[in-house]
Design a protein around this motif. Structure first.
Motif, PDB file in Angstrom:
ATOM      1  N   UNK A 196     -37.649  95.565  54.474  1.00  0.00           N
ATOM      2  CA  UNK A 196     -37.217  95.656  53.490  1.00  0.00           C
ATOM      3  C   UNK A 196     -38.005  95.146  51.589  1.00  0.00           C
ATOM      4  N   UNK A 197     -38.988  94.591  52.361  1.00  0.00           N
ATOM      5  CA  UNK A 197     -39.150  93.398  51.490  1.00  0.00           C
ATOM      6  C   UNK A 197     -40.775  94.061  50.298  1.00  0.00           C
ATOM      7  N   UNK A 198     -41.225  94.891  50.407  1.00  0.00           N
ATOM      8  CA  UNK A 198     -42.262  95.480  49.792  1.00  0.00           C
ATOM      9  C   UNK A 198     -41.453  96.808  48.618  1.00  0.00           C
ATOM     10  N   UNK A 199     -41.477  96.683  47.689  1.00  0.00           N
ATOM     11  CA  UNK A 199     -42.800  95.601  46.972  1.00  0.00           C
ATOM     12  C   UNK A 199     -41.737  94.500  46.159  1.00  0.00           C
ATOM     13  N   UNK A 200     -40.237  93.982  46.387  1.00  0.00           N
ATOM     14  CA  UNK A 200     -39.893  93.497  45.285  1.00  0.00           C
ATOM     15  C   UNK A 200     -39.631  92.350  46.091  1.00  0.00           C
ATOM     16  N   UNK A 201     -40.075  91.120  46.958  1.00  0.00           N
ATOM     17  CA  UNK A 201     -40.402  90.097  47.523  1.00  0.00           C
ATOM     18  C   UNK A 201     -41.873  89.849  48.041  1.00  0.00           C
ATOM     19  N   UNK A 202     -42.450  89.995  48.050  1.00  0.00           N
ATOM     20  CA  UNK A 202     -44.203  89.876  48.120  1.00  0.00           C
ATOM     21  C   UNK A 202     -43.848  88.640  49.504  1.00  0.00           C
ATOM     22  N   UNK A 203     -43.332  87.418  49.207  1.00  0.00           N
ATOM     23  CA  UNK A 203     -43.093  86.567  49.272  1.00  0.00           C
ATOM     24  C   UNK A 203     -42.521  85.814  51.247  1.00  0.00           C
ATOM     25  N   UNK A 204     -42.109  87.345  51.235  1.00  0.00           N
ATOM     26  CA  UNK A 204     -41.102  87.903  52.370  1.00  0.00           C
ATOM     27  C   UNK A 204     -41.940  89.377  53.567  1.00  0.00           C
ATOM     28  N   UNK A 205     -43.078  89.137  53.074  1.00  0.00           N
ATOM     29  CA  UNK A 205     -43.990  90.472  54.059  1.00  0.00           C
ATOM     30  C   UNK A 205     -44.731  90.585  54.793  1.00  0.00           C
ATOM     31  N   UNK A 206     -44.902  90.994  54.997  1.00  0.00           N
ATOM     32  CA  UNK A 206     -45.950  90.971  56.276  1.00  0.00           C
ATOM     33  C   UNK A 206     -47.923  90.313  55.895  1.00  0.00           C
ATOM     34  N   UNK A 207     -47.708  90.755  54.823  1.00  0.00           N
ATOM     35  CA  UNK A 207     -49.364  90.480  54.683  1.00  0.00           C
ATOM     36  C   UNK A 207     -49.186  88.701  54.463  1.00  0.00           C
ATOM     37  N   UNK A 208     -47.955  88.136  54.030  1.00  0.00           N
ATOM     38  CA  UNK A 208     -47.565  86.199  53.849  1.00  0.00           C
ATOM     39  C   UNK A 208     -47.618  86.398  55.689  1.00  0.00           C
ATOM     40  N   UNK A 211     -51.105  86.381  56.964  1.00  0.00           N
ATOM     41  CA  UNK A 211     -51.526  84.965  56.656  1.00  0.00           C
ATOM     42  C   UNK A 211     -51.365  83.996  57.561  1.00  0.00           C
ATOM     43  N   UNK A 212     -50.045  83.663  57.658  1.00  0.00           N
ATOM     44  CA  UNK A 212     -49.986  82.516  58.156  1.00  0.00           C
ATOM     45  C   UNK A 212     -50.128  82.395  59.807  1.00  0.00           C
ATOM     46  N   UNK A 213     -50.289  83.091  60.842  1.00  0.00           N
ATOM     47  CA  UNK A 213     -50.482  83.807  61.791  1.00  0.00           C
ATOM     48  C   UNK A 213     -52.483  83.150  62.014  1.00  0.00           C
ATOM     49  N   UNK A 214     -53.063  83.778  60.808  1.00  0.00           N
ATOM     50  CA  UNK A 214     -53.936  83.008  60.704  1.00  0.00           C
ATOM     51  C   UNK A 214     -54.335  82.031  60.793  1.00  0.00           C
ATOM     52  N   UNK A 215     -53.681  81.442  59.352  1.00  0.00           N
ATOM     53  CA  UNK A 215     -53.997  79.673  59.515  1.00  0.00           C
ATOM     54  C   UNK A 215     -53.454  78.951  60.069  1.00  0.00           C
ATOM     55  N   UNK A 216     -52.527  79.472  60.818  1.00  0.00           N
ATOM     56  CA  UNK A 216     -51.887  78.961  62.516  1.00  0.00           C
ATOM     57  C   UNK A 216     -53.306  78.368  63.168  1.00  0.00           C
ATOM     58  N   UNK A 217     -53.667  79.554  63.049  1.00  0.00           N
ATOM     59  CA  UNK A 217     -54.851  79.584  64.600  1.00  0.00           C
ATOM     60  C   UNK A 217     -55.978  78.850  64.575  1.00  0.00           C
TER      61      UNK A 217
END
Length: 251
Positions: A196-208, A211-217
Motif C-alpha cells: 500500500x505504499x506505492x506511489x505516494x510514499x516511496x520511502x516506505x516502498x519495496x525499492x528502498x 536497496x537497504x538490504x543490498x547496502x547491509x550486505x
C-alpha cells in the motif's frame, strides 16, 4: 589449514499467512519448514510478523476504525506466546526438520505485543529471542518496544555467525553497527509485504527496502536473506470496506 566456509541451501519465505488465524498460520509455518527441509535447506527465514500476519489495518484508517472493526482484540488474541502449545508445535517441527528457523511473529507477553524474531536450532532449542527495538510509525499503536539487549549475532557450527533484524531497523546506523561489530556472516532482513505504499510514499516502498538490504550486505560483508510476505485476497477483502482502501491494499 586455512579458514573453511560451509556451503548449504537456505529457504527464504515469500508467502501469505492465514490472516488473523494463529493455529492455521502455525500449521502453514510448519508446512513451509517441512517443505524447506525436504528440499535440503539447512536454514529457513520467515517474514516480519508472519504469525499471524502484518496488521495492515493500522495504515488504512484511524485507531477508532480498527477498534470498531474488532481488529485490535483479534490481533492480540491470535498473537503467539512463547510458553504456549502453538510455540511447542513450532519447536517440535523445527527439530523434526533438522534445520535452523528464523521465525517472524507478533509475540504476546503479558498485556503487550512485540515484533519478534525467534531463532530455533535443529535440536528444537531456542537460540535467541529478539524484539524490534522501535516499531515504525503507526506500528506503535500495536506493538511495544524492544530494549536493545538482543542485538546479537549467534555463532552456529552448521550455519555460521547468524543475526536478524526487522524492516526499518536496517535504516538505523547504530543498530546495524552493533551487528557488524560482531562479525555477522548470515543476516535475515525480515520485512512485511509492501502493497500500500506505492506511489505516494516511496520511502516506505519495496525499492528502498531492497536497496537497504543490498547496502547491509555490502557494509556488513555478509549474506543477506530478505523474506517478505504477500497479501492474500482474503486479507484484502476483510480489511477493505471502501474502494480507496482496496486500491491501497492492492497497490
Amino acid at each position: 589449514m586455512g579458514v573453511t566456509h560451509p556451503k548449504y541451501k537456505v529457504a527464504v519465505v515469500q508467502a501469505a499467512p492465514v490472516w488473523l488465524d494463529l493455529d492455521a498460520t502455525v500449521d502453514k509455518t510448519i508446512a513451509l519448514i517441512e517443505e524447506a527441509a525436504a528440499n535440503g535447506a539447512k536454514l529457513i527465514a520467515f517474514p516480519e510478523v508472519f504469525i499471524p500476519g502484518y496488521p495492515w489495518y493500522v495504515w488504512l484508517d484511524s485507531p477508532a476504525w480498527t477498534l470498531g472493526r474488532g481488529f485490535v482484540q483479534r490481533y492480540f488474541d491470535n498473537s503467539l506466546s512463547y510458553d504456549s502449545p502453538q510455540a511447542d508445535k513450532l519447536r517440535d517441527a523445527v527439530k523434526r526438520a533438522g534445520l535452523t528457523a528464523v521465525l517472524g511473529l507478533s509475540e504476546r507477553d503479558g498485556g503487550s505485543l512485540y515484533i519478534a524474531q525467534w531463532i530455533i536450532g535443529p535440536d528444537g532449542e531456542t537460540i535467541a529471542k529478539r524484539r524490534k527495538l522501535r516499531p515504525t510509525h503507526v506500528e506503535r499503536t500495536v506493538y511495544g518496544e524492544g530494549d536493545g539487549s538482543d542485538l546479537a549475532v549467534h555463532d552456529r557450527p552448521d550455519i555460521g555467525r547468524l543475526g536478524a533484524l526487522c524492516c526499518w531497523e536496517h535504516l538505523q546506523p547504530l543498530s546495524k553497527f552493533a551487528m557488524y561489530a560482531q562479525n555477522e556472516q548470515v543476516h535475515v532482513a525480515a520485512c512485511p509485504s509492501f502493497s500500500l505504499y506505492d506511489p505516494f510514499a516511496p520511502a516506505l516502498g519495496w525499492q528502498v527496502n531492497n536497496s537497504v538490504s543490498q547496502v547491509y550486505a555490502v557494509e556488513g560483508s555478509c549474506f543477506v536473506l530478505g523474506p517478505c510476505a504477500t497479501v492474500s485476497q482474503a486479507k484484502i477483502d476483510e480489511m477493505c470496506d471502501s474502494d480507496s482502501k482496496h486500491a491501497l491494499a492492492e497497490g
